[in-house]
Design an enzyme around this catalytic site. Structure first.
Site, short mmCIF file in Angstrom:
data_model
loop_
_atom_site.label_atom_id
_atom_site.label_comp_id
_atom_site.label_asym_id
_atom_site.label_seq_id
_atom_site.Cartn_x
_atom_site.Cartn_y
_atom_site.Cartn_z
N GLY A 17 0.79 -1.23 0.00
CA GLY A 17 0.00 0.00 0.00
C GLY A 17 0.82 1.28 0.00
O GLY A 17 0.51 2.24 -0.69
N ASN A 18 1.95 1.27 0.77
CA ASN A 18 2.74 2.51 0.92
C ASN A 18 3.49 2.91 -0.34
O ASN A 18 4.02 4.00 -0.43
CB ASN A 18 3.70 2.39 2.11
CG ASN A 18 4.83 1.40 1.84
OD1 ASN A 18 4.64 0.39 1.16
ND2 ASN A 18 6.00 1.66 2.38
N LYS B 174 -13.61 -9.81 4.59
CA LYS B 174 -12.69 -8.73 4.20
C LYS B 174 -13.43 -7.39 4.17
O LYS B 174 -14.31 -7.18 3.32
CB LYS B 174 -12.11 -9.07 2.83
CG LYS B 174 -11.31 -7.98 2.19
CD LYS B 174 -9.90 -7.91 2.73
CE LYS B 174 -9.17 -6.71 2.14
NZ LYS B 174 -7.97 -6.38 2.89
N LYS C 93 -3.94 -9.61 -2.34
CA LYS C 93 -2.96 -9.19 -3.34
C LYS C 93 -1.71 -10.07 -3.36
O LYS C 93 -1.16 -10.38 -4.42
CB LYS C 93 -2.62 -7.72 -3.05
CG LYS C 93 -1.52 -7.12 -3.84
CD LYS C 93 -0.20 -7.07 -3.10
CE LYS C 93 -0.18 -6.20 -1.88
NZ LYS C 93 1.06 -6.33 -1.10
P1 ADP Z 1 1.09 -4.03 2.36
O1 ADP Z 1 0.03 -2.98 2.27
O2 ADP Z 1 2.46 -3.46 2.24
O3 ADP Z 1 0.88 -5.20 1.47
P2 ADP Z 1 0.24 -4.82 5.06
O4 ADP Z 1 0.03 -3.52 5.74
O5 ADP Z 1 -0.94 -5.61 4.69
O6 ADP Z 1 1.17 -4.60 3.81
O7 ADP Z 1 1.22 -5.74 5.89
C1 ADP Z 1 2.46 -5.25 6.40
C2 ADP Z 1 2.31 -5.05 7.90
O8 ADP Z 1 2.26 -6.32 8.54
C3 ADP Z 1 3.46 -4.38 8.59
O9 ADP Z 1 3.38 -2.98 8.51
C4 ADP Z 1 3.31 -4.88 10.03
O10 ADP Z 1 2.65 -3.90 10.82
C5 ADP Z 1 2.39 -6.07 9.92
N1 ADP Z 1 2.88 -7.29 10.57
C6 ADP Z 1 2.09 -8.15 11.25
N2 ADP Z 1 2.79 -9.17 11.75
C7 ADP Z 1 4.08 -8.96 11.38
C8 ADP Z 1 5.29 -9.69 11.59
N3 ADP Z 1 5.30 -10.84 12.29
N4 ADP Z 1 6.43 -9.20 11.06
C9 ADP Z 1 6.42 -8.05 10.35
N5 ADP Z 1 5.31 -7.32 10.13
C10 ADP Z 1 4.14 -7.77 10.63
MG MG Z 2 -0.90 -1.89 4.34
#
Ligand code: ADP
Ligand code: MG
Length: 318
Positions: A15-16, A135, A219
């Site tokens: 997302g970022n 979801k 995704k």
């Molecule tokens: P994206 O949008 O980049 O696909 P998400 O926000 O869905 O990612 O997932 C990434 C997030 O997962 C991280 O910012 C973190 O807060 C969270 N997370 C949960 N469990 C873990 C873990 N065990 N190790 C690292 N990050 C984790």
């Molecule tokens: Mg995210």
């Protein structure tokens, strides 16, 4: 290096890469973020070592489109979720394609073709997820509005952590990337491809027809399916954390560098990774390696070069 020696890599953007926390989501903000993101992607391609297919998330973007549809529904017919998914894939693909073209041009490599493939992802109409819509998508509603939507449109609504009511949809497993053949052809023609945005538009086969469904495919799992369907050697999942951690956010937090499929699976079973965020990424890495991929790397967008050099990030191998 000869082009046929390049490592075929599927890169998932989190997302970022498109919208940063706290930003409202103007087109300008998104283009600026995408311009930073494509610098990283271009480095991979310009190094001559990688041939890439890029996927991306679309959560906030599709949420905003749903809100626009909701607010304007008396004036303009509102679109179902699959159509909103297509719209978000289209505009994000536009930004990524244009930005990549621009970076290649700036580097004297305007000859590298870039194309976005609007992607449908095949799911099973009998997927158990259809019995358990979980979801959350789109805007928050008051209890009253939620009840109305439930009755009018048969939406499934949940109360989301005290923040209001939200629609929930099924999150079925990806079975196949419908456009895998044209994507393979573009790759064979040395094109940088953007595909499977937002997990792809969920479609089912009804007889010999494809039909859209109101659902959201994770995704990272769709990206893994794409990686299998194009026979990629490497899967790179870019997010906002440098590593996958054990005991995440606890005093005894531990960054993982190299893990085997077996270790990764036992960490999943021990509950180290949050559902809907890190868990599907680790699951995607496991499935990719088990299906014959060399390795999967999970790291942050800004650390991708270091991680590819083996100096940071979490790598899953057999
Ligand atoms: P994206 O949008 O980049 O696909 P998400 O926000 O869905 O990612 O997932 C990434 C997030 O997962 C991280 O910012 C973190 O807060 C969270 N997370 C949960 N469990 C873990 C873990 N065990 N190790 C690292 N990050 C984790
Ligand atoms: Mg995210």
């Amino acid at each position: 290096m000869e082009s046929n020696e390049k490592t075929l890599t599927v890169v998932a953007l989190g997302g970022n890469a498109i919208l940063k926390p706290g930003q409202e989501g103007t087109a300008k903000q998104q283009i600026e973020n995408v311009n930073e993101t494509t610098q990283q992607l271009a480095k991979m391609v310009l190094s001559g070592e990688y041939k890439i297919v890029v996927s991306h998330g679309n959560g906030p973007q599709v949420g905003n489109l749903m809100l626009q549809n909701e607010l304007a529904k008396e004036e303009v017919p509102s679109h179902p979720l699959d159509v909103c998914g297509a719209e978000s894939q289209g505009f994000i693909g536009y930004m990524l394609s244009q930005s990549l073209d621009n970076v290649f041009n700036e580097n004297g490599r305007g000859d590298i073709p870039v194309a976005t493939v609007l992607t449908q992802t095949l799911i099973d109409g009998d997927d158990p997820a259809f019995n358990d819509p979980s979801k959350p998508v789109g805007p928050f509603y008051t209890e009253e509005a939620a009840t109305e939507l439930k009755e009018e449109k048969d939406y499934d609504m949940i109360e989301d952590a005290g923040r209001g009511y939200r629609r929930v949809v099924p999150s079925p497993a990806p079975k196949e990337i419908v456009e895998k053949e044209p994507i393979r052809q573009l790759l064979a023609a040395h094109t940088v491809v953007i595909a499977a945005g937002g997990g792809g538009i969920p479609v089912v086969r009804e007889g010999d027809k494809l039909v859209g469904r109101e659902a959201v495919i994770d995704k990272d799992l769709a990206t893994e399916q794409l990686a299998e369907d194009v026979d990629a050697e490497l899967l790179v999942i870019l997010t906002d954390v440098e590593n996958v951690y054990l005991n995440y956010n606890q005093p005894d937090e531990e960054a993982l560098d190299q893990v085997t499929v077996e270790e990764a699976r036992s960490y999943i079973d021990e509950g180290h990774f949050a559902r809907g965020s890190m868990k599907p990424k680790v699951k995607a890495g496991i499935e990719f390696v088990e299906s014959g991929g060399d390795k999967a790397v999970i790291t942050s967008l800004s650390k991708v070069q270091e991680a590819l050099d083996g100096n940071t990030g979490t790598t899953i191998t057999s």
